[in-house]
Design a protein around this motif. Sequence first.
Motif, PDB file in Angstrom:
ATOM      1  N   SER A 330       0.837  -1.210   0.000  1.00  0.00           N
ATOM      2  CA  SER A 330       0.000   0.000   0.000  1.00  0.00           C
ATOM      3  C   SER A 330       0.868   1.255   0.000  1.00  0.00           C
ATOM      4  O   SER A 330       0.566   2.232  -0.688  1.00  0.00           O
ATOM      5  N   THR A 333       2.252   1.738  -3.481  1.00  0.00           N
ATOM      6  CA  THR A 333       1.193   2.186  -4.393  1.00  0.00           C
ATOM      7  C   THR A 333       0.937   3.681  -4.230  1.00  0.00           C
ATOM      8  O   THR A 333       0.815   4.426  -5.211  1.00  0.00           O
ATOM      9  N   SER A 337       1.641   6.672  -7.029  1.00  0.00           N
ATOM     10  CA  SER A 337       0.602   7.631  -7.420  1.00  0.00           C
ATOM     11  C   SER A 337       1.063   9.063  -7.193  1.00  0.00           C
ATOM     12  O   SER A 337       0.864   9.938  -8.039  1.00  0.00           O
ATOM     13  N   GLN A 362      -6.584   7.144 -11.420  1.00  0.00           N
ATOM     14  CA  GLN A 362      -5.856   6.386 -10.404  1.00  0.00           C
ATOM     15  C   GLN A 362      -6.774   5.399  -9.693  1.00  0.00           C
ATOM     16  O   GLN A 362      -6.357   4.289  -9.347  1.00  0.00           O
ATOM     17  N   LEU A 363      -8.039   5.778  -9.488  1.00  0.00           N
ATOM     18  CA  LEU A 363      -8.981   4.878  -8.835  1.00  0.00           C
ATOM     19  C   LEU A 363      -9.221   3.640  -9.691  1.00  0.00           C
ATOM     20  O   LEU A 363      -9.255   2.509  -9.167  1.00  0.00           O
ATOM     21  N   ARG A 364      -9.381   3.827 -10.993  1.00  0.00           N
ATOM     22  CA  ARG A 364      -9.567   2.670 -11.879  1.00  0.00           C
ATOM     23  C   ARG A 364      -8.331   1.769 -11.852  1.00  0.00           C
ATOM     24  O   ARG A 364      -8.432   0.540 -11.865  1.00  0.00           O
ATOM     25  N   THR A 366      -6.051   1.504  -9.332  1.00  0.00           N
ATOM     26  CA  THR A 366      -5.909   0.828  -8.041  1.00  0.00           C
ATOM     27  C   THR A 366      -6.989  -0.231  -7.822  1.00  0.00           C
ATOM     28  O   THR A 366      -6.749  -1.206  -7.092  1.00  0.00           O
ATOM     29  N   LEU A 367      -8.161  -0.062  -8.440  1.00  0.00           N
ATOM     30  CA  LEU A 367      -9.185  -1.119  -8.360  1.00  0.00           C
ATOM     31  C   LEU A 367      -8.665  -2.399  -9.003  1.00  0.00           C
ATOM     32  O   LEU A 367      -8.876  -3.505  -8.474  1.00  0.00           O
ATOM     33  N   GLY A 370      -5.648  -3.565  -6.752  1.00  0.00           N
ATOM     34  CA  GLY A 370      -6.162  -4.083  -5.484  1.00  0.00           C
ATOM     35  C   GLY A 370      -6.894  -5.401  -5.654  1.00  0.00           C
ATOM     36  O   GLY A 370      -6.768  -6.294  -4.805  1.00  0.00           O
ATOM     37  N   ASN A 414      -6.350   0.793  -2.559  1.00  0.00           N
ATOM     38  CA  ASN A 414      -7.209   1.830  -3.132  1.00  0.00           C
ATOM     39  C   ASN A 414      -7.141   3.129  -2.332  1.00  0.00           C
ATOM     40  O   ASN A 414      -7.115   4.219  -2.920  1.00  0.00           O
ATOM     41  N   PHE A 418      -5.625   6.776  -3.650  1.00  0.00           N
ATOM     42  CA  PHE A 418      -6.426   8.002  -3.574  1.00  0.00           C
ATOM     43  C   PHE A 418      -5.654   9.098  -2.830  1.00  0.00           C
ATOM     44  O   PHE A 418      -5.576  10.239  -3.290  1.00  0.00           O
TER      45      PHE A 418
END
Length: 466
Positions: A330, A333, A337, A362-364, A366-367, A370, A414, A418
């Motif tokens: 994490s 990651t 980002s 970034q959300l897409r 990390t989804l 993750g 995630n 973020f």
Amino acid sequence: MAYLRKLDLAIESARKLARIGASTNLVNLLRKMRPADVAVIFGNLTDGERLFALRSLLKQDGDFVASTLSEMPPEEAASLLAHLEPETIADLLQKIPVDDATQITSKLPPELVERVLELMHVARSVDVVDQLQFEENTAGRIMNPHVFALHEDMTVGEAISTLQRKSDELEMVFYLYVVDDRHHLVGVVSLRQLLLNPPSTPLRKIMSTDVISVHTSTDQEEVARVVSKYDLMAVPVVDDENRLVGIVTVDDVIDVLQEELTEDYFRMVGSDAAELERRTPTEIARLRLPWLLMTVLIELIAGAVIHRFDDTLGTVILLASFMPVIQAISGNTGLQSATIVVRGLATGHISLKDWWRPVARQLRTTLILGGILGALIFFVGGLWHGWQRMAERGTWFDPVFGFVVGFSMFVAINLSGFVGTVIPMISKRLGFDPALTAGPFETAFQDVVSVTIMLGLATLLLQWMA
């Protein structure tokens, strides 16, 4: 590869020759190379070796030394010059472009600057002093004030004659800027236009009036973005009244990009790009200590969180084996980002106006990350805990334990993505350097969050795992 190998051999040879005091051989070696390569060699020598090489070269070829200094980072050049006599420094700085001389002068000790400026020729001293009036890291500070310009009333023939007569004085001639009687920038003409039009054609008839320029107060990163965006070889610099006062060439922009990239990288790890060259060990420690103390404080919070869940860890001790895994993934990651966003803000690829675009992207990402890593940890954790408790539970797979560690990994990745995306943009909006918000703080913050998520979830589901 051959070039790099040759340069590595030259560095090793220069070191050996400097150590044994073979000044003649060292000078012969360095003078066979380009000034830019000698600057690299200087950067790989110790302070004593570098100073010996400089003094040896000065006895043979001062012009070559000046060219080498012009290729060196200003901090390194100033640090080296500070060991010389003021008369020698002034003489060397008069032989290099004004913008380079200004950059180096600004890095010299204050008590030495005044003496050096007094020893320079009046015209050069005035140029340097004028540029030092501009704020550091602006177009005014990095520009070359000796810019070639043509009057709008000139004809093509007159422009070509003037260009031929002053060719030795020009830094670059890709663009010919056109000015009026008050030296206002009114247009630009290319060499191609001069060659393709009749000699009697006035410049005002063929010039382009849509000139891309920057103000003297424009930040150097913005100058670099302008040059990159419009594929320019140079950009003119104007003052408040749109008078042409200088030019920033592409080689200056490359230096800016390299400087900013290095600076951002060191700041993201809680350090300073210049510390290795210009600071004592005590000063370096003082510079880095606040960041490390902040990290210690945040990690102590993580320790307090872990202590809060002592009973959970005592019951399911295998959770402790997955804590560093989730923390590391994490944290990395979030750091990735943050790095992407910091560089995007610096290069102009990310705009605060459209802040939601990088957040959504970034959300897409990390989804996906993750989901994959969470599923992997789910199966690994379930198998591991199931195998340990097979005699008690009668099964080789524990889906509850797998869910705890897998879902914790998914949420932590995630959340870190973020935070790593949003924090630099918030810092930029508040007027802070976004590079300072990443690095140690980002990693330590994720340690606290990931541990809290995993141990909190494990406590809720403890009765099904124990």
